[in-house]
Write a protein that holds these residues in place. Structure first.
Motif, PDB file in Angstrom:
ATOM      1  N   PRO A  76       3.936   0.645  -5.602  1.00 34.22           N
ATOM      2  CA  PRO A  76       4.584   0.789  -4.297  1.00 34.22           C
ATOM      3  C   PRO A  76       5.770  -0.159  -4.204  1.00 34.22           C
ATOM      4  O   PRO A  76       5.696  -1.293  -4.680  1.00 34.22           O
ATOM      5  N   ARG A  77       6.875   0.308  -3.665  1.00 38.41           N
ATOM      6  CA  ARG A  77       7.998  -0.587  -3.390  1.00 38.41           C
ATOM      7  C   ARG A  77       9.015   0.120  -2.492  1.00 38.41           C
ATOM      8  O   ARG A  77       9.012   1.343  -2.372  1.00 38.41           O
ATOM      9  N   GLY A  78       9.880  -0.671  -1.884  1.00 42.96           N
ATOM     10  CA  GLY A  78      11.011  -0.147  -1.142  1.00 42.96           C
ATOM     11  C   GLY A  78      10.610   0.782  -0.024  1.00 42.96           C
ATOM     12  O   GLY A  78       9.647   0.559   0.695  1.00 42.96           O
ATOM     13  N   ALA A  79      11.368   1.862   0.128  1.00 42.18           N
ATOM     14  CA  ALA A  79      11.189   2.764   1.257  1.00 42.18           C
ATOM     15  C   ALA A  79      10.413   4.018   0.866  1.00 42.18           C
ATOM     16  O   ALA A  79      10.680   5.106   1.350  1.00 42.18           O
ATOM     17  N   GLY A  80       9.465   3.863  -0.059  1.00 42.64           N
ATOM     18  CA  GLY A  80       8.544   4.935  -0.343  1.00 42.64           C
ATOM     19  C   GLY A  80       9.003   5.941  -1.395  1.00 42.64           C
ATOM     20  O   GLY A  80       8.294   6.901  -1.670  1.00 42.64           O
ATOM     21  N   PHE A 109      -1.437   6.979  -8.292  1.00 41.66           N
ATOM     22  CA  PHE A 109      -2.181   6.335  -7.212  1.00 41.66           C
ATOM     23  C   PHE A 109      -3.628   6.802  -7.113  1.00 41.66           C
ATOM     24  O   PHE A 109      -4.435   6.188  -6.416  1.00 41.66           O
ATOM     25  N   GLY A 139       1.441  -5.831  -5.170  1.00 38.10           N
ATOM     26  CA  GLY A 139       1.302  -4.797  -4.160  1.00 38.10           C
ATOM     27  C   GLY A 139       0.421  -3.657  -4.608  1.00 38.10           C
ATOM     28  O   GLY A 139      -0.221  -2.988  -3.799  1.00 38.10           O
ATOM     29  N   ARG A 140       0.357  -3.427  -5.912  1.00 40.18           N
ATOM     30  CA  ARG A 140      -0.504  -2.374  -6.479  1.00 40.18           C
ATOM     31  C   ARG A 140      -1.933  -2.884  -6.683  1.00 40.18           C
ATOM     32  O   ARG A 140      -2.778  -2.174  -7.207  1.00 40.18           O
ATOM     33  N   ASP A 141      -2.178  -4.127  -6.281  1.00 38.52           N
ATOM     34  CA  ASP A 141      -3.507  -4.749  -6.401  1.00 38.52           C
ATOM     35  C   ASP A 141      -3.960  -4.889  -7.851  1.00 38.52           C
ATOM     36  O   ASP A 141      -5.153  -4.779  -8.159  1.00 38.52           O
ATOM     37  N   GLY A 163      -3.760 -10.482  -2.428  1.00 32.17           N
ATOM     38  CA  GLY A 163      -2.464  -9.809  -2.445  1.00 32.17           C
ATOM     39  C   GLY A 163      -1.308 -10.656  -2.921  1.00 32.17           C
ATOM     40  O   GLY A 163      -0.174 -10.186  -2.962  1.00 32.17           O
ATOM     41  N   TRP A 164      -1.565 -11.909  -3.288  1.00 35.24           N
ATOM     42  CA  TRP A 164      -0.495 -12.817  -3.737  1.00 35.24           C
ATOM     43  C   TRP A 164      -0.868 -13.372  -5.094  1.00 35.24           C
ATOM     44  O   TRP A 164      -2.010 -13.764  -5.308  1.00 35.24           O
TER      45      TRP A 164
ATOM     46  N   PRO B  75       5.603  -0.759   1.925  1.00 30.79           N
ATOM     47  CA  PRO B  75       4.959  -0.211   0.731  1.00 30.79           C
ATOM     48  C   PRO B  75       3.852  -1.140   0.262  1.00 30.79           C
ATOM     49  O   PRO B  75       4.035  -2.354   0.242  1.00 30.79           O
ATOM     50  N   ARG B  76       2.716  -0.632  -0.047  1.00 26.16           N
ATOM     51  CA  ARG B  76       1.669  -1.433  -0.681  1.00 26.16           C
ATOM     52  C   ARG B  76       0.559  -0.522  -1.198  1.00 26.16           C
ATOM     53  O   ARG B  76       0.438   0.625  -0.788  1.00 26.16           O
ATOM     54  N   GLY B  77      -0.233  -1.097  -2.111  1.00 25.73           N
ATOM     55  CA  GLY B  77      -1.431  -0.439  -2.597  1.00 25.73           C
ATOM     56  C   GLY B  77      -1.148   0.864  -3.305  1.00 25.73           C
ATOM     57  O   GLY B  77      -0.201   0.980  -4.076  1.00 25.73           O
ATOM     58  N   ALA B  78      -1.975   1.862  -3.039  1.00 25.30           N
ATOM     59  CA  ALA B  78      -1.912   3.125  -3.763  1.00 25.30           C
ATOM     60  C   ALA B  78      -1.245   4.217  -2.930  1.00 25.30           C
ATOM     61  O   ALA B  78      -1.650   5.367  -2.955  1.00 25.30           O
ATOM     62  N   GLY B  79      -0.242   3.848  -2.165  1.00 24.23           N
ATOM     63  CA  GLY B  79       0.573   4.851  -1.488  1.00 24.23           C
ATOM     64  C   GLY B  79       0.050   5.317  -0.145  1.00 24.23           C
ATOM     65  O   GLY B  79       0.676   6.167   0.488  1.00 24.23           O
ATOM     66  N   PHE B 108      10.430   4.563   6.867  1.00 29.39           N
ATOM     67  CA  PHE B 108      11.208   4.420   5.640  1.00 29.39           C
ATOM     68  C   PHE B 108      12.617   5.005   5.734  1.00 29.39           C
ATOM     69  O   PHE B 108      13.448   4.771   4.870  1.00 29.39           O
ATOM     70  N   TYR B 129       0.393 -15.543   4.732  1.00 30.43           N
ATOM     71  CA  TYR B 129       0.960 -16.214   3.562  1.00 30.43           C
ATOM     72  C   TYR B 129       0.896 -15.372   2.295  1.00 30.43           C
ATOM     73  O   TYR B 129       1.705 -15.540   1.398  1.00 30.43           O
ATOM     74  N   ARG B 130      -0.081 -14.480   2.184  1.00 32.77           N
ATOM     75  CA  ARG B 130      -0.312 -13.783   0.918  1.00 32.77           C
ATOM     76  C   ARG B 130       0.002 -12.292   0.971  1.00 32.77           C
ATOM     77  O   ARG B 130       0.816 -11.805   0.200  1.00 32.77           O
ATOM     78  N   ARG B 131      -0.649 -11.580   1.864  1.00 34.31           N
ATOM     79  CA  ARG B 131      -0.458 -10.134   1.920  1.00 34.31           C
ATOM     80  C   ARG B 131       0.978  -9.781   2.262  1.00 34.31           C
ATOM     81  O   ARG B 131       1.503  -8.789   1.842  1.00 34.31           O
TER      82      ARG B 131
END
Lengths: 189, 131
Positions: A76-80, A109, A139-141, A163-164, B75-79, B108, B129-131
């Motif tokens: 995941p990144r940016g505006a989708g 995904f 972000g992709r865990d 997440g960090w 954006p995060r995770g699996a969409g 978006f 701080y993290r997410r």
């Protein structure tokens, strides 16, 4: 300023794209980004990382597989818009690897994230490896991300917590410590 | 471990969701996450920052506005859809005007905010701080 219109690819278009050559492309916000051919040393470090991880997975008797530079990871990144990275080394579950056998080798995904991704830094990808991909992989865990840097002579082990990525740095010839793989040494000899 | 099946909302479902109360929800990987009621002190800091930013924007004649209660799609995770509601968001005036009669979420199709501010409370420390 001239703004060049770039063709944006959907994820599905990317999966079937071929320019007729062997060039590999990552996809960033829908844009094809050709991957530069790595140097000999770059390849040597990837080989070494692959062998060390392979051995470790065998020793630990885990149902995992390590793959070199052939598996894309959708992130995941940016505006989708679709983004697919091709890490230098990826460790995934054997069942996911088998699931992908007759499909395009991209972890979409619908699959779990890889257990580990590794990037070997070259001067031209330094910023992307240390900054852009650090955010994308977190972000992709993805639980662990290693950055092997032959220029700075160090290995960064990034461990995902909430997440960090927390950072632990090791000198190149030192034993590195990974929550997933324990102690191991990536050496060039 | 018991795995509870959680209903996942799409972005469109989130925009029209209401539980009949005033509770505000963020959306994380399609899951509604209720926002805890902040302390008075938290609210005071947020209000102060919003005013401070607005006066600075005015002083510098920037085409921006500082606002509260504005969602930002991330954006995060699996969409699956994720929407955060930062404590203060600075966006372009034109985007603010564009959103006047729509749900207050920066989707978006809009540019990202110029700035987001989170005021930490003990409960949100890790998320801030993290997410």
């Amino acid at each position: 300023m001239t703004v060049a219109q770039t063709k944006r690819f959907s994820f599905a278009e990317y999966l079937t794209y071929s320019d007729g050559t062997d060039t590999r492309y990552e996809l960033v916000d829908g844009e094809l980004v050709p991957m530069a051919l790595g140097t000999g040393r770059h390849g040597q470090i990837i080989d070494c990382t692959y062998r060390v991880l392979s051995q470790k997975i065998t020793d630990m008797a885990k149902p995992w597989v390590v793959v070199q530079g052939q598996v894309g990871v959708r992130v995941p990144r940016g505006a989708g818009l679709a983004t697919v990275r091709i890490p230098d080394v990826v460790v995934i579950k054997l069942q996911d690897w088998e699931f992908l056998q007759d499909k395009p080798a991209v972890i979409d995904f619908d699959l779990e994230p890889p257990l580990l991704v590794v990037e070997v830094v070259s001067p031209s990808t330094k910023n992307i490896d240390y900054r852009t991909k650090r955010t994308e992989y977190a972000g992709r865990d993805i639980p662990e991300y290693w950055i092997v840097d032959p220029v700075e002579h160090k290995i960064s082990v990034l461990v995902n917590s909430d997440g960090w990525y927390d950072l632990q740095e090791f000198a190149m010839e030192q034993m590195i410590i990974s929550p997933t793989f324990g102690e191991l040494q990536i050496s060039l000899s | 471990m018991t795995i509870t099946k959680t209903k996942r909302l799409s972005f469109a479902e989130y925009l029209t969701y209401s539980d009949g109360t005033d509770t505000r929800y963020e959306l994380v990987d399609g899951e509604l996450v209720p926002m805890a009621l902040p302390t008075a002190n938290h609210g005071r800091i947020v209000k102060f920052l919003e005013r401070l930013l607005d006066s600075e924007i005015e002083k510098r004649k920037l085409p921006y506005i500082a606002v509260r209660d504005m969602g930002v799609r991330c954006p995060r995770g699996a969409g699956l859809a994720t929407v955060r509601i930062p404590d203060v968001v600075v966006i372009k005036l034109q985007d603010w005007e564009f959103l006047q009669d729509k749900p207050a979420v920066i989707d978006f199709d809009l540019e990202p905010p110029v700035l987001v501010v989170e005021v930490v409370s003990p409960a949100t420390k890790n998320v801030d701080y993290r997410r």
